[in-house]
Enzyme design. Structure first.
Site, PDB file in Angstrom:
ATOM      1  N   ARG A  61       3.272 -27.062  19.579  1.00  0.00           N
ATOM      2  CA  ARG A  61       3.896 -26.959  18.262  1.00  0.00           C
ATOM      3  C   ARG A  61       5.056 -27.948  18.230  1.00  0.00           C
ATOM      4  O   ARG A  61       5.640 -28.289  19.266  1.00  0.00           O
ATOM      5  CB  ARG A  61       4.437 -25.556  18.018  1.00  0.00           C
ATOM      6  CG  ARG A  61       3.397 -24.438  18.044  1.00  0.00           C
ATOM      7  CD  ARG A  61       4.073 -23.098  17.801  1.00  0.00           C
ATOM      8  NE  ARG A  61       3.126 -21.989  17.758  1.00  0.00           N
ATOM      9  CZ  ARG A  61       2.806 -21.231  18.795  1.00  0.00           C
ATOM     10  NH1 ARG A  61       3.381 -21.446  19.982  1.00  0.00           N
ATOM     11  NH2 ARG A  61       1.942 -20.242  18.675  1.00  0.00           N
ATOM     12  N   LYS A  63       6.668 -19.104  20.649  1.00  0.00           N
ATOM     13  CA  LYS A  63       7.207 -18.139  19.699  1.00  0.00           C
ATOM     14  C   LYS A  63       7.679 -16.893  20.425  1.00  0.00           C
ATOM     15  O   LYS A  63       7.082 -16.458  21.405  1.00  0.00           O
ATOM     16  CB  LYS A  63       6.132 -17.766  18.674  1.00  0.00           C
ATOM     17  CG  LYS A  63       5.832 -18.884  17.687  1.00  0.00           C
ATOM     18  CD  LYS A  63       4.884 -18.387  16.625  1.00  0.00           C
ATOM     19  CE  LYS A  63       4.648 -19.472  15.582  1.00  0.00           C
ATOM     20  NZ  LYS A  63       3.728 -19.013  14.535  1.00  0.00           N
ATOM     21  N   HIS A 112       1.241 -30.876  13.487  1.00  0.00           N
ATOM     22  CA  HIS A 112       0.274 -29.808  13.757  1.00  0.00           C
ATOM     23  C   HIS A 112      -1.158 -30.331  13.851  1.00  0.00           C
ATOM     24  O   HIS A 112      -2.007 -29.723  14.508  1.00  0.00           O
ATOM     25  CB  HIS A 112       0.369 -28.744  12.666  1.00  0.00           C
ATOM     26  CG  HIS A 112      -0.625 -27.639  12.829  1.00  0.00           C
ATOM     27  ND1 HIS A 112      -0.523 -26.711  13.835  1.00  0.00           N
ATOM     28  CD2 HIS A 112      -1.752 -27.337  12.124  1.00  0.00           C
ATOM     29  CE1 HIS A 112      -1.546 -25.868  13.746  1.00  0.00           C
ATOM     30  NE2 HIS A 112      -2.299 -26.225  12.720  1.00  0.00           N
ATOM     31  N   ARG A 118      -2.139 -30.751  17.399  1.00  0.00           N
ATOM     32  CA  ARG A 118      -2.378 -29.467  18.063  1.00  0.00           C
ATOM     33  C   ARG A 118      -3.764 -28.943  17.692  1.00  0.00           C
ATOM     34  O   ARG A 118      -4.506 -28.462  18.557  1.00  0.00           O
ATOM     35  CB  ARG A 118      -1.294 -28.481  17.634  1.00  0.00           C
ATOM     36  CG  ARG A 118      -1.444 -27.049  18.159  1.00  0.00           C
ATOM     37  CD  ARG A 118      -0.175 -26.279  17.803  1.00  0.00           C
ATOM     38  NE  ARG A 118      -0.322 -24.835  17.886  1.00  0.00           N
ATOM     39  CZ  ARG A 118      -0.145 -24.116  18.997  1.00  0.00           C
ATOM     40  NH1 ARG A 118       0.139 -24.725  20.133  1.00  0.00           N
ATOM     41  NH2 ARG A 118      -0.261 -22.807  18.967  1.00  0.00           N
ATOM     42  N   HIS A 152      -1.425 -18.261  21.839  1.00  0.00           N
ATOM     43  CA  HIS A 152      -1.696 -17.284  20.786  1.00  0.00           C
ATOM     44  C   HIS A 152      -1.840 -15.887  21.374  1.00  0.00           C
ATOM     45  O   HIS A 152      -2.527 -15.700  22.379  1.00  0.00           O
ATOM     46  CB  HIS A 152      -2.993 -17.631  20.045  1.00  0.00           C
ATOM     47  CG  HIS A 152      -2.887 -18.846  19.191  1.00  0.00           C
ATOM     48  ND1 HIS A 152      -3.987 -19.561  18.772  1.00  0.00           N
ATOM     49  CD2 HIS A 152      -1.808 -19.478  18.664  1.00  0.00           C
ATOM     50  CE1 HIS A 152      -3.599 -20.573  18.028  1.00  0.00           C
ATOM     51  NE2 HIS A 152      -2.281 -20.541  17.944  1.00  0.00           N
ATOM     52  N   TYR A 178      -7.178 -21.818  13.935  1.00  0.00           N
ATOM     53  CA  TYR A 178      -6.780 -23.168  14.284  1.00  0.00           C
ATOM     54  C   TYR A 178      -7.947 -24.056  14.671  1.00  0.00           C
ATOM     55  O   TYR A 178      -7.825 -25.275  14.673  1.00  0.00           O
ATOM     56  CB  TYR A 178      -5.811 -23.134  15.476  1.00  0.00           C
ATOM     57  CG  TYR A 178      -4.383 -22.901  15.102  1.00  0.00           C
ATOM     58  CD1 TYR A 178      -3.488 -23.951  15.019  1.00  0.00           C
ATOM     59  CD2 TYR A 178      -3.920 -21.618  14.840  1.00  0.00           C
ATOM     60  CE1 TYR A 178      -2.175 -23.729  14.692  1.00  0.00           C
ATOM     61  CE2 TYR A 178      -2.613 -21.381  14.517  1.00  0.00           C
ATOM     62  CZ  TYR A 178      -1.734 -22.444  14.428  1.00  0.00           C
ATOM     63  OH  TYR A 178      -0.431 -22.222  14.104  1.00  0.00           O
TER      64      TYR A 178
END
Length: 308
Positions: free
Chosen positions: A153, A177, A248, A251, A274, A283
């Site tokens: 990211r 995250k 992005h 990615r 994830h 994605y």
């Protein structure tokens, strides 16, 4: 409270009065608009420290990317963008801005939507289009190569530290995250690119806080997400790539190419960081031609109809 936060508070209060009194919106609608605006204002002040009058299209697009990465429904993304657009239209109407930064921002497509993916040839073209004879150019090529090689990211890229590089073991440590860490393999070519950048092209850190930050701007401080976004856009334009491209995109291409090469979705899920497999499915996508071939060749009905 920072100056930017004070300005957001000031203009938001004026906007609330405008939509409540002049436009006569219902209380529930006003609160909905303000929630979306507050979410956007928190994003830009935390990430960029800018006031409403300094927001550009790149910041709006990065905000939408953050909503997408968080798994926000397309309908909610569109509603949020509408609320943000209404706020900037108000600033234009009151002569505080010449034009809205949301004017040319594409709305998220509803339904089954897959972001643009770059081919390996297109990625090579983008990397080759960058002038690596300067500190600025070599840094940009290294950043883009890491985005694609490691599936990062943009926030993970800008937060990378030199102490996160474990090149002898062939990994980098990524802070994802929720401050969750993961180890991501890094290829020999990308490692060599980073090592040359560190040895010959990295700016001198401006202070102790920046000394361990991997990618620095010309002032020797941590890069902003917008700077990475602009570097990607510039390189793609120079390469003549006619697609909607953001950090992005690399990615997404990373995940797609791994799946097409034979990696299973669980492996890709771990590499991307994830929590849910369903997020990985959003994605990534595959050329499904081989699935049709499998059904036609191996399913009993496929064999029966092939004989006719």
């Amino acid at each position: 409270m920072t100056q930017a936060e004070r300005e957001w508070e000031n203009y938001s209060a004026k906007y609330r009065t405008y939509i409540r009194l002049e436009r006569g919106l219902a209380d529930n609608t006003v609160e909905s608009y303000m929630r979306d605006l507050n979410r956007f204002s928190r994003f830009v002040t935390e990430r960029y420290g800018i006031s409403p009058l300094e927001v550009d299209a790149a910041a709006v697009e990065e905000f939408l990317t953050s909503l997408f990465e968080a798994g926000t429904e397309k309908s909610t993304q569109n509603r949020t963008l509408s609320g943000v657009s209404s706020f900037f239209d108000f600033l234009v109407r009151t002569d505080l801005l010449e034009k809205s930064p949301t004017e040319f921002v594409d709305r998220p497509k509803t339904g089954h939507y897959l972001p643009d993916t770059l081919s390996v040839e297109e990625i090579d073209a983008i990397l080759d289009a960058i002038d690596v004879s300067t500190r600025h150019g070599y840094r940009n090529r290294t950043m883009i190569e890491m985005l694609y090689s490691c599936g990062l990211r943009v926030s993970e890229l800008t937060s990378l530290r030199i102490s996160d590089l474990f090149f002898e073991e062939g990994f980098i440590r990524v802070l994802g995250k929720g401050s969750k860490q993961r180890l991501v393999p890094i290829g020999a070519g990308c490692r060599a690119q980073v090592e040359t950048y560190l040895r010959e092209y990295r700016e001198q850190p401006a202070d102790e806080k920046s000394s361990d930050t991997l990618f620095l701007n010309r002032q020797g401080r941590k890069l902003s997400r917008v700077m990475v976004f602009n570097a990607v856009k510039e390189a793609a334009t120079t390469a003549g790539i006619d697609k909607e491209i953001s950090p992005h995109t690399f990615r997404h291409s990373f995940a797609t190419h791994l799946l097409q090469g034979g990696a299973n979705i669980r492996q890709v899920q771990e590499l991307l960081g994830h929590e849910s497999i369903s997020t990985t499915e959003i994605y990534t996508h595959l050329d499904t031609g081989h699935l049709h071939k499998a059904v036609n060749e191996y399913h009993p009905l496929g064999k029966r109809y092939r004989k006719r």
